[in-house]
Design an enzyme around this catalytic site. Structure first.
Site, short mmCIF file in Angstrom:
data_model
loop_
_atom_site.label_atom_id
_atom_site.label_comp_id
_atom_site.label_asym_id
_atom_site.label_seq_id
_atom_site.Cartn_x
_atom_site.Cartn_y
_atom_site.Cartn_z
N TYR A 59 27.90 32.42 48.85
CA TYR A 59 29.29 32.58 48.38
C TYR A 59 30.24 31.56 49.02
O TYR A 59 31.35 31.36 48.54
CB TYR A 59 29.84 33.98 48.72
CG TYR A 59 29.26 35.13 47.93
CD1 TYR A 59 28.32 34.95 46.92
CD2 TYR A 59 29.68 36.44 48.21
CE1 TYR A 59 27.80 36.02 46.22
CE2 TYR A 59 29.16 37.51 47.52
CZ TYR A 59 28.22 37.30 46.53
OH TYR A 59 27.71 38.38 45.84
N LEU A 194 34.70 46.53 38.60
CA LEU A 194 35.89 46.44 37.73
C LEU A 194 35.57 45.62 36.48
O LEU A 194 36.48 45.17 35.78
CB LEU A 194 37.05 45.79 38.51
CG LEU A 194 37.37 46.41 39.87
CD1 LEU A 194 38.52 45.66 40.55
CD2 LEU A 194 37.70 47.90 39.73
N ASN A 244 43.17 49.16 45.30
CA ASN A 244 41.76 49.53 45.23
C ASN A 244 41.31 50.45 46.37
O ASN A 244 40.23 51.04 46.30
CB ASN A 244 40.88 48.27 45.20
CG ASN A 244 41.14 47.44 43.96
OD1 ASN A 244 41.78 47.90 43.02
ND2 ASN A 244 40.67 46.21 43.95
N1 LIG Z 1 24.51 40.98 44.30
C1 LIG Z 1 24.95 40.26 43.28
O1 LIG Z 1 24.17 39.59 42.56
C2 LIG Z 1 26.42 40.28 42.98
C3 LIG Z 1 26.88 39.77 41.74
C4 LIG Z 1 28.25 39.84 41.48
C5 LIG Z 1 29.12 40.39 42.42
N2 LIG Z 1 28.64 40.85 43.63
C6 LIG Z 1 29.55 41.42 44.66
O2 LIG Z 1 30.40 42.39 44.08
C7 LIG Z 1 31.75 42.02 44.27
C8 LIG Z 1 32.63 42.48 43.12
O3 LIG Z 1 32.21 41.97 41.89
P1 LIG Z 1 32.99 40.81 41.10
O4 LIG Z 1 33.73 39.98 42.06
O5 LIG Z 1 31.98 40.19 40.20
O6 LIG Z 1 33.98 41.58 40.13
P2 LIG Z 1 35.00 42.83 40.16
O7 LIG Z 1 35.20 43.32 41.52
O8 LIG Z 1 34.54 43.75 39.10
O9 LIG Z 1 36.33 42.14 39.62
C9 LIG Z 1 37.06 41.21 40.35
C10 LIG Z 1 38.29 40.83 39.50
O10 LIG Z 1 39.11 41.99 39.33
C11 LIG Z 1 40.44 41.68 39.70
N3 LIG Z 1 41.02 42.88 40.30
C12 LIG Z 1 40.79 43.40 41.51
N4 LIG Z 1 41.47 44.54 41.69
C13 LIG Z 1 42.20 44.74 40.56
C14 LIG Z 1 43.10 45.74 40.15
N5 LIG Z 1 43.40 46.77 40.95
N6 LIG Z 1 43.65 45.64 38.92
C15 LIG Z 1 43.34 44.60 38.10
N7 LIG Z 1 42.48 43.62 38.43
C16 LIG Z 1 41.91 43.69 39.66
C17 LIG Z 1 40.33 40.55 40.70
O11 LIG Z 1 41.54 39.82 40.71
P3 LIG Z 1 42.10 39.06 42.02
O12 LIG Z 1 40.93 38.46 42.75
O13 LIG Z 1 43.03 38.05 41.43
O14 LIG Z 1 42.83 40.04 42.89
C18 LIG Z 1 39.16 39.77 40.11
O15 LIG Z 1 39.61 38.94 39.04
C19 LIG Z 1 31.67 40.48 44.42
O16 LIG Z 1 32.84 39.92 44.94
C20 LIG Z 1 30.45 40.36 45.29
O17 LIG Z 1 30.78 40.68 46.64
C21 LIG Z 1 27.31 40.82 43.90
#
Ligand SMILES: NC(=O)c1ccc[n+]([C@@H]2O[C@H](COP(=O)([O-])OP(=O)(O)OC[C@H]3O[C@@H](n4cnc5c(N)ncnc54)[C@H](OP(=O)(O)O)[C@@H]3O)[C@@H](O)[C@H]2O)c1
Length: 276
Positions: A59, A194, A244
């Protein structure tokens, strides 16, 4: 696994007991693409009460997380750090490299990020077992693994992963994986809880959110908490960080949980859910 799954008896410091007996917070901060100001965001999150941080060797956020931890002044025992080795790594050496970047002596949880192209990654798993034996990781687990691949790791080593970190939201999950995880006492950590914002405007979700005077994002996080899976929402924005974690003062009723469950369309931000 005996997760607390009545919403209002949980708080941000509540924990799930892993099958090893160690405990893991119910909610964590995701850090993929958390690159605006990683250190500042992580320090703010720790101050707000987030007790778990999820990262990975690929990352690019580990040095910033180390700075954020230092800046916050938090004691090592008071936060839970999850990181991952890549499928092409030597798992033991990659564990050491991650810890160097994080400036930590141990990870609370070290995962195989994804299965390799061929096989289940038995060598990677052996490397993580050795890392655990040497105290570099308190617990070990997998990410993006199917039932068959987890079975193959168990068959080869007798070591059951504590966690499978997979994409998991009302729009994309699997009852079969949930049943399997419960049977093996594997905790599901929910990534992209999300839906990377892509389903936040769904009408059914919006209706339920309005009923509880919460945002759609907060309802998605609670859906995970009440079902015993541990969500890892990522947020660069301060307002999102605050929103959150403000999810411990309401309960989604059973009927509304059922309505959310019915939204399942095997949605994946990657195209397909890799664990099915
Ligand atoms: N193991 C794996 O293969 C894998 C794959 C994907 C993800 N992950 C992990 O899971 C974590 C989360 O998944 P993700 O980053 O893919 O997506 P997510 O958490 O589902 O979504 C992140 C997005 O949601 C927005 N957001 C956050 N809080 C919000 C709210 N209260 N209202 C509206 N929008 C909101 C963020 O905006 P802002 O950033 O602008 O605040 C960002 O654009 C990752 O960061 C990572 O640590 C792991």
């Amino acid at each position: 696994m005996s997760p607390p799954n009545k919403g209002t008896d949980m708080d941000p410091k509540s924990e799930i007991t892993l099958h090893t007996g160690k405990k893991m917070p119910v909610l964590g901060l995701g850090t993929w693409q958390l690159t605006n100001d990683t250190a500042g965001t992580v320090a703010a999150a720790l101050e707000l009460g987030y007790a778990m941080i999820d990262t990975s060797g690929d990352y690019g956020t580990q040095p910033g997380i180390a700075d954020g931890i230092n800046r916050s002044g938090i004691e090592r025992a008071d936060f839970f750090l999850v990181t991952k080795v890549e499928e092409t790594d030597d798992a033991y050496l990659a564990t050491r490299k991650n810890l160097d970047e994080l400036r930590l002596d141990y990870a609370d949880l070290m995962l195989i990020h994804r299965p390799p192209r061929a096989g289940a990654g038995e060598d990677l798993w052996q490397g993580l077992i050795r890392a655990k034996e040497d105290g570099l990781a308190k617990d070990i687990g997998v990410s993006n693994y199917s039932i068959d691949l987890i079975d193959a790791l168990i068959e080869a080593t007798d070591e059951v992963p504590t966690v499978n970190q997979i994409e998991w939201s009302p729009f994309g999950y699997s009852d079969g994986m949930m049943r399997y995880a419960q049977e093996k006492k594997i905790v599901i950590q929910a990534y992209s809880p999300l839906t990377r914002t892509r389903r936040l405007r769904d009408e059914t979700l919006a209706g339920i959110a309005a009923k509880y005077r919460k945002s759609p994002a907060q309802v998605l996080i609670r859906w995970n908490l009440q079902r015993g899976s541990a969500p890892l929402p990522k947020a660069n924005q301060r307002q999102h960080l605050e929103e959150n974690i403000a999810v411990f003062d309401f309960d989604i009723g059973e009927e509304d949980l059922e309505t959310l469950n019915r939204l399942n369309e095997r949605y994946s931000s990657l195209g397909t859910l890799p664990y099915i």
